[in-house]
Design a protein around this motif. Structure first.
Motif, PDB file in Angstrom:
ATOM      1  N   VAL A   1      -7.437  13.932  -7.505  1.00 56.90           N
ATOM      2  CA  VAL A   1      -7.598  13.157  -8.734  1.00 56.90           C
ATOM      3  C   VAL A   1      -6.655  13.687  -9.818  1.00 56.90           C
ATOM      4  N   PHE A   2      -6.445  14.996  -9.875  1.00 60.03           N
ATOM      5  CA  PHE A   2      -5.458  15.547 -10.815  1.00 60.03           C
ATOM      6  C   PHE A   2      -4.057  15.063 -10.458  1.00 60.03           C
ATOM      7  N   LEU A   3      -3.747  15.012  -9.166  1.00 54.30           N
ATOM      8  CA  LEU A   3      -2.463  14.472  -8.718  1.00 54.30           C
ATOM      9  C   LEU A   3      -2.332  13.021  -9.171  1.00 54.30           C
ATOM     10  N   LEU A   4      -3.390  12.273  -9.054  1.00 51.61           N
ATOM     11  CA  LEU A   4      -3.393  10.875  -9.474  1.00 51.61           C
ATOM     12  C   LEU A   4      -3.128  10.756 -10.979  1.00 51.61           C
ATOM     13  N   ALA A   5      -3.680  11.651 -11.760  1.00 51.63           N
ATOM     14  CA  ALA A   5      -3.422  11.641 -13.208  1.00 51.63           C
ATOM     15  C   ALA A   5      -1.943  11.908 -13.495  1.00 51.63           C
TER      16      ALA A   5
ATOM     17  N   MET B   1      -2.241   5.878  -2.019  1.00 54.12           N
ATOM     18  CA  MET B   1      -2.556   6.805  -0.919  1.00 54.12           C
ATOM     19  C   MET B   1      -3.514   7.905  -1.389  1.00 54.12           C
ATOM     20  N   VAL B   2      -3.289   8.410  -2.586  1.00 52.04           N
ATOM     21  CA  VAL B   2      -4.184   9.442  -3.121  1.00 52.04           C
ATOM     22  C   VAL B   2      -5.592   8.871  -3.290  1.00 52.04           C
ATOM     23  N   CYS B   3      -5.679   7.648  -3.807  1.00 51.17           N
ATOM     24  CA  CYS B   3      -7.003   7.002  -3.934  1.00 51.17           C
ATOM     25  C   CYS B   3      -7.653   6.845  -2.563  1.00 51.17           C
ATOM     26  N   SER B   4      -6.871   6.479  -1.565  1.00 52.76           N
ATOM     27  CA  SER B   4      -7.393   6.326  -0.204  1.00 52.76           C
ATOM     28  C   SER B   4      -7.890   7.655   0.348  1.00 52.76           C
ATOM     29  N   VAL B   5      -7.186   8.731   0.023  1.00 51.42           N
ATOM     30  CA  VAL B   5      -7.630  10.065   0.449  1.00 51.42           C
ATOM     31  C   VAL B   5      -9.007  10.367  -0.120  1.00 51.42           C
ATOM     32  N   VAL B   6      -9.189  10.113  -1.408  1.00 50.59           N
ATOM     33  CA  VAL B   6     -10.478  10.388  -2.053  1.00 50.59           C
ATOM     34  C   VAL B   6     -11.578   9.536  -1.425  1.00 50.59           C
ATOM     35  N   VAL B   7     -11.293   8.259  -1.213  1.00 54.91           N
ATOM     36  CA  VAL B   7     -12.286   7.377  -0.583  1.00 54.91           C
ATOM     37  C   VAL B   7     -12.630   7.883   0.817  1.00 54.91           C
ATOM     38  N   CYS B   8     -11.630   8.247   1.588  1.00 57.11           N
ATOM     39  CA  CYS B   8     -11.876   8.744   2.949  1.00 57.11           C
ATOM     40  C   CYS B   8     -12.683  10.045   2.947  1.00 57.11           C
ATOM     41  N   LEU B   9     -12.464  10.890   1.956  1.00 63.37           N
ATOM     42  CA  LEU B   9     -13.267  12.113   1.851  1.00 63.37           C
ATOM     43  C   LEU B   9     -14.749  11.774   1.735  1.00 63.37           C
ATOM     44  N   PHE B  10     -15.060  10.814   0.879  1.00 63.51           N
ATOM     45  CA  PHE B  10     -16.457  10.428   0.700  1.00 63.51           C
ATOM     46  C   PHE B  10     -17.013   9.700   1.924  1.00 63.51           C
ATOM     47  N   ILE B  11     -16.233   8.809   2.501  1.00 63.36           N
ATOM     48  CA  ILE B  11     -16.692   8.072   3.690  1.00 63.36           C
ATOM     49  C   ILE B  11     -16.926   9.031   4.857  1.00 63.36           C
TER      50      ILE B  11
END
Length: 151
Positions: A21-25, A91-101
């Protein structure tokens, strides 16, 4: 109150997701800078297009046309850079979503997450290289304009 291990697990996943999320910022800030540059380049191209229309038979027309071609090249490059940067953010957003899934459904998504994160970084590297190329073009056109002034 009963101890719920899923809350602890969720807290751990949130801690892991903070770094992307910091990378996304950072990517969002970079997109802001590039959008501003794109706006300024487009504004300059419009001014130069009007100037080229006025200078039909003037000796300065080739220099104006050269600058206009360079501006359109810069627009294309910065557009590609924005696209790569946006894809990196996705891609970063997808990483975060995949972590939760992966945690919620207990799916083995380790390799998918690693591949997406590496892809996000490669896209970001590409965006930065294109941004550097656009800045170099901007500098080159300024140096060429300076040589006209010095003459």
């Amino acid at each position: 109150m009963e101890f719920d291990p899923s809350i602890t697990t969720l807290a751990a996943v949130i801690q892991i997701a903070v770094a992307p999320v910091f990378l996304l910022a950072g990517i969002a800030g970079f997109l802001n800078v590039m959008s501003g540059r794109l706006g300024r380049i487009v504004d300059r191209a419009r001014v130069i297009e009007r100037k080229a229309a006025i200078l039909q038979d003037d000796a300065r027309l080739p220099a104006v046309q050269y600058e206009l071609r360079t501006l359109w090249r810069r627009i294309k490059i910065i557009n590609w850079s924005i696209g790569m940067c946006t894809a990196s953010g996705l891609m970063v957003c997808s990483v975060v979503v995949c972590l939760f899934i992966a945690d919620f459904w207990h799916l083995p998504m380790d390799q998918v997450i690693v591949v997406m994160f590496v892809l996000a970084l490669l896209l970001l590297i590409s965006a930065l290289v294109l941004f550097l190329k656009e800045v170099q073009l901007a500098t080159r056109i300024l140096q060429k304009g300076r040589s006209f002034i010095d003459d």
